[in-house]
Structure formats: structure tokens, C-alpha cells
Design a protein around this motif. Structure first.
Motif, short mmCIF file in Angstrom:
data_model
loop_
_atom_site.label_atom_id
_atom_site.label_comp_id
_atom_site.label_asym_id
_atom_site.label_seq_id
_atom_site.Cartn_x
_atom_site.Cartn_y
_atom_site.Cartn_z
N ARG A 217 48.23 42.72 27.59
CA ARG A 217 47.83 44.07 27.98
C ARG A 217 47.21 44.80 26.80
NH1 ARG A 217 49.52 49.27 27.96
NH2 ARG A 217 48.98 50.53 29.82
N ALA A 218 46.05 45.40 27.04
CA ALA A 218 45.37 46.18 26.01
C ALA A 218 45.62 47.66 26.25
CB ALA A 218 43.87 45.89 26.02
N GLU A 219 45.58 48.45 25.19
CA GLU A 219 45.79 49.89 25.30
C GLU A 219 44.49 50.57 25.71
OE1 GLU A 219 48.58 51.54 24.95
OE2 GLU A 219 49.78 49.80 24.39
N ALA A 245 38.89 45.92 19.19
CA ALA A 245 38.49 46.93 20.16
C ALA A 245 37.54 46.30 21.18
CB ALA A 245 37.80 48.10 19.47
N ILE A 246 37.74 46.65 22.45
CA ILE A 246 36.87 46.19 23.53
C ILE A 246 36.15 47.39 24.11
CG2 ILE A 246 36.76 44.98 25.74
CD1 ILE A 246 39.52 43.78 25.05
N GLU A 247 34.83 47.34 24.07
CA GLU A 247 34.03 48.42 24.62
C GLU A 247 33.26 47.91 25.83
OE1 GLU A 247 34.95 51.19 23.43
OE2 GLU A 247 33.58 51.85 21.86
N ALA A 277 34.85 45.41 16.85
CA ALA A 277 34.51 45.95 18.17
C ALA A 277 33.62 44.95 18.89
CB ALA A 277 33.80 47.29 18.04
N ILE A 278 34.02 44.57 20.10
CA ILE A 278 33.19 43.68 20.91
C ILE A 278 32.76 44.44 22.15
CG2 ILE A 278 34.15 41.53 20.05
CD1 ILE A 278 36.00 41.44 22.45
N HIS A 279 31.52 44.19 22.58
CA HIS A 279 30.93 44.95 23.67
C HIS A 279 30.59 44.03 24.84
CE1 HIS A 279 30.09 48.77 21.40
NE2 HIS A 279 30.29 47.92 20.40
N PHE A 280 30.82 44.52 26.05
CA PHE A 280 30.42 43.84 27.27
C PHE A 280 29.74 44.85 28.18
CE2 PHE A 280 34.28 41.67 25.79
CZ PHE A 280 33.80 40.38 25.64
N ASP A 281 28.75 44.40 28.95
CA ASP A 281 28.10 45.32 29.89
C ASP A 281 28.57 45.02 31.30
OD1 ASP A 281 26.63 43.15 30.90
OD2 ASP A 281 24.90 43.57 29.64
N ALA A 293 36.70 36.85 29.71
CA ALA A 293 38.12 36.65 29.41
C ALA A 293 38.32 35.60 28.32
CB ALA A 293 38.85 36.22 30.69
N GLU A 294 37.54 34.52 28.38
CA GLU A 294 37.66 33.47 27.37
C GLU A 294 37.28 33.98 25.98
OE1 GLU A 294 35.24 30.39 28.94
OE2 GLU A 294 36.77 29.66 30.36
N GLU A 295 36.24 34.80 25.92
CA GLU A 295 35.82 35.34 24.62
C GLU A 295 36.89 36.28 24.05
OE1 GLU A 295 32.09 37.69 22.48
OE2 GLU A 295 31.87 36.87 24.51
N ILE A 296 37.45 37.12 24.90
CA ILE A 296 38.51 38.03 24.44
C ILE A 296 39.72 37.23 23.98
CG2 ILE A 296 40.15 39.82 25.15
CD1 ILE A 296 37.99 40.83 27.09
N ARG A 297 40.09 36.21 24.74
CA ARG A 297 41.24 35.39 24.37
C ARG A 297 41.01 34.69 23.03
NH1 ARG A 297 44.79 33.90 28.06
NH2 ARG A 297 43.20 33.92 29.71
N ARG A 298 39.79 34.16 22.84
CA ARG A 298 39.47 33.46 21.58
C ARG A 298 39.56 34.40 20.39
NH1 ARG A 298 35.06 33.27 18.59
NH2 ARG A 298 33.78 34.34 20.16
N LEU A 299 38.98 35.59 20.52
CA LEU A 299 39.00 36.54 19.40
C LEU A 299 40.41 37.08 19.15
CD1 LEU A 299 35.68 38.45 20.15
CD2 LEU A 299 36.13 36.90 18.24
#
Length: 307
Positions: A217-219, A245-247, A277-281, A293-299
Motif C-alpha cells: 500500500r502506498a500513501e 514517489a509515483i506520479e 519520482a516515477i511518472h505514468f500517464d 505494476a511490474e515497474e513499480i514492484r521492481r523499483l
């Protein structure tokens, strides 16, 4: 026959009128037939006509279908979701709900018959009577896949058209043994009630993505501070212990040069505090959830744990 009044009513109904409405405004059956013979009125359904010159539109199809079935009929299910801006379909269904347990079948019209349907579930969007957003989301589960319903729910709450509690109340109000749709919306609402609600459509979709792929879970809406407690930035989602950070970037906000420069400055300020900070559109979050999801999990796994 009051042609001015008939024209005004038809204009308010996206260019269509029923025979019953025309007769209420003074037209006889012969006059209605004469308008058809002259090519001034085009028959869409039995006793429902389009006035010549009115453009053919999806909204017009919905109004015509409702007039053809009865005055209590409203656009519902997928059609209502389209009108509320929650879903889009290449071929848009003409789908309505009526309280009549028996009514004539109309070509090209999907009719749901619910005896317990009432006015509390009815609103209007651009002159088209539709089910409310909350009721639409509950009904949608009867005709759409759970993933589609979830996307519509996230968009509705992200745009603040409805709250999770509104949808839950609608679900409880119509729930009964055998009611289709409730079984789809119930687990989606149960998973969300009581959580901190992320702001915006994209943020809502990201929250669902994290949950669906079993990520930690992310804040949401996390405030990043520097070593002295000074403000750095508010990020959409954060793993504070990993300083990750996920933007989620929307087209409207991030399409101007000024917005791009602002985003670059924020990223540099975060980097100075050892945040990544990683960004997704929208396209990535909505159409490529597994890759995101895989990229977030890896980082998340690669980042060190900060004390």
C-alpha cells in the motif's frame, strides 16, 4: 395543430416527438400521418418521429427509445454510463429501463424491466433522462465485466460525481436475491469504504492498480519534507521508507510547457532529498496495468530502505 409548440418540444428532445405528444398539442392522427407522407416527419419507432432537419445523434436514439416504450422509461446501464462520461464504446448500445413488466419490443433497443424502479434513481444529462450515477454503477454490473465496472467506479469517484457511500447506499437499496449487478459492485465498494480517497480519476485508477496487483500500500497525497522539515512537494503516491514517489500525469495538466517545467523542477527538488519520482500517464495506467505494476514492484524492491 400547433406546429410551433411541436417544434419547440421536439427541439428540447433532440429532434424527436411522439404521436401522443403531438396529439396533446392539437394534432389529429390524420395530420400526423400527413406529416410523414410529406416527408416532414421520419418514423423511428411506432408512434415516434424525427423532425426533418434534426441531425441523427446518439442522444436522439435514446430519447426516441424512451418515448417508444413509455413515459417512465429512462436510459440506463451502459447507455447511462456513456451519458455520464464514465465509459465509451465503439458501438454505443441503446439501453433503457422501464417499470413496465410488459412493453412492445423495439428494434435495436435493449430494455430492462424493473418493477421497483422509481423516480429517486432518475436525473437528466443534456436533455436525456438517465439513471443517476450511483444507480448506473450498480446496474452496470449486470451487463459489463467487473474490470469495466471498476474503471467506471474509479472515474465517477475521481471526478467527484459520486461517493463510495452513495454507491453503497444505492446498492443496499436495490439489493435482493437475484438482483443482477449487486454481486459485481459489492466487492469493489467493500474494498474502498473506509480508505483514504485519492484525488482525481488517474489517482483512483492507480490506487486500484496497486491493490489489484498485490503491491504494498502506498500513501496517497503524501507531503515530502526536507531534512529540516521544510516543504518539498506533494506527490500522488509514496513509499516513504523507500523514498519512492509515483506520479500519475493527466493530459490536461501536463500538456503545456509551463506544466512540464514545473514537473521537472519538482523532480529535481525530490532528487535532492534522495527521492525517486516515477511518472505514468493515463494510457499506461488504464491499458497497461501489468507493465506499470511490474515497474513499480521492481523499483520498490531495488530501492534501499531509508531510516
Amino acid at each position: 395543430m400547433d406546429l410551433v409548440a411541436i417544434g419547440m418540444l421536439a427541439e428540447a428532445q433532440h429532434g424527436v416527438i411522439s404521436g401522443a405528444q403531438a396529439r396533446a398539442l392539437g394534432a389529429t392522427r390524420h395530420q400526423v400521418q400527413h406529416q410523414q407522407v410529406r416527408g416532414l416527419w421520419e418514423r423511428l419507432h411506432e408512434e415516434v418521429f424525427r423532425i426533418r432537419g434534426a441531425p441523427a445523434t446518439y442522444e436522439q436514439q435514446l430519447v426516441a427509445a424512451c418515448l417508444a416504450v413509455g413515459p417512465e422509461a429512462v436510459a440506463s446501464h451502459r447507455a447511462a454510463a456513456i451519458r455520464h462520461g464514465l465509459l465509451s464504446y465503439r458501438e454505443r448500445p441503446v439501453e433503457i429501463t422501464t417499470t413496465r413488466l410488459r412493453s412492445p419490443e423495439r428494434a435495436g433497443v435493449i430494455v430492462h424491466r424493473l418493477a421497483d424502479f422509481g423516480s429517486r434513481w432518475v436525473t437528466a444529462v443534456d436533455g436525456v433522462r438517465v439513471t443517476t450515477v450511483a444507480r448506473t454503477l450498480v446496474d452496470l454490473g449486470a451487463v459489463a465485466r467487473p474490470r469495466t465496472v471498476e474503471a467506471a467506479l474509479d472515474k465517477a469517484t475521481g471526478r467527484k460525481l459520486v461517493t463510495y457511500r452513495d454507491v453503497r447506499d444505492a446498492m443496499v437499496a436495490v439489493a435482493r436475491k437475484g438482483r443482477r449487478g449487486v454481486g459485481t459492485i459489492r466487492p469493489l465498494i467493500d474494498a474502498r469504504i473506509g480508505r483514504v480517497l485519492p484525488a482525481g480519476v488517474l489517482e483512483a485508477r492507480m490506487a486500484s492498480l496497486l491493490r489489484n496487483f498485490g503491491l504494498p500500500r502506498a500513501e496517497p497525497e503524501y507531503t515530502v519534507a526536507d531534512a529540516h522539515g521544510g516543504f518539498v512537494a506533494v506527490v500522488d503516491f509514496a513509499y516513504p521508507d523507500r523514498r519512492l514517489a509515483i506520479e500519475v500525469d493527466g493530459y490536461e495538466f501536463h500538456s503545456t510547457p509551463k506544466a512540464v517545467r514545473h514537473g521537472n523542477v519538482r523532480d529535481r527538488l525530490l532528487a535532492a532529498e534522495e527521492w525517486l519520482a516515477i511518472h505514468f500517464d493515463w494510457n499506461e495506467v488504464d491499458r497497461q496495468p501489468q507493465r506499470v505494476a511490474e515497474e513499480i514492484r521492481r523499483l520498490h524492491c531495488a530501492r534501499p530502505v531509508f531510516s
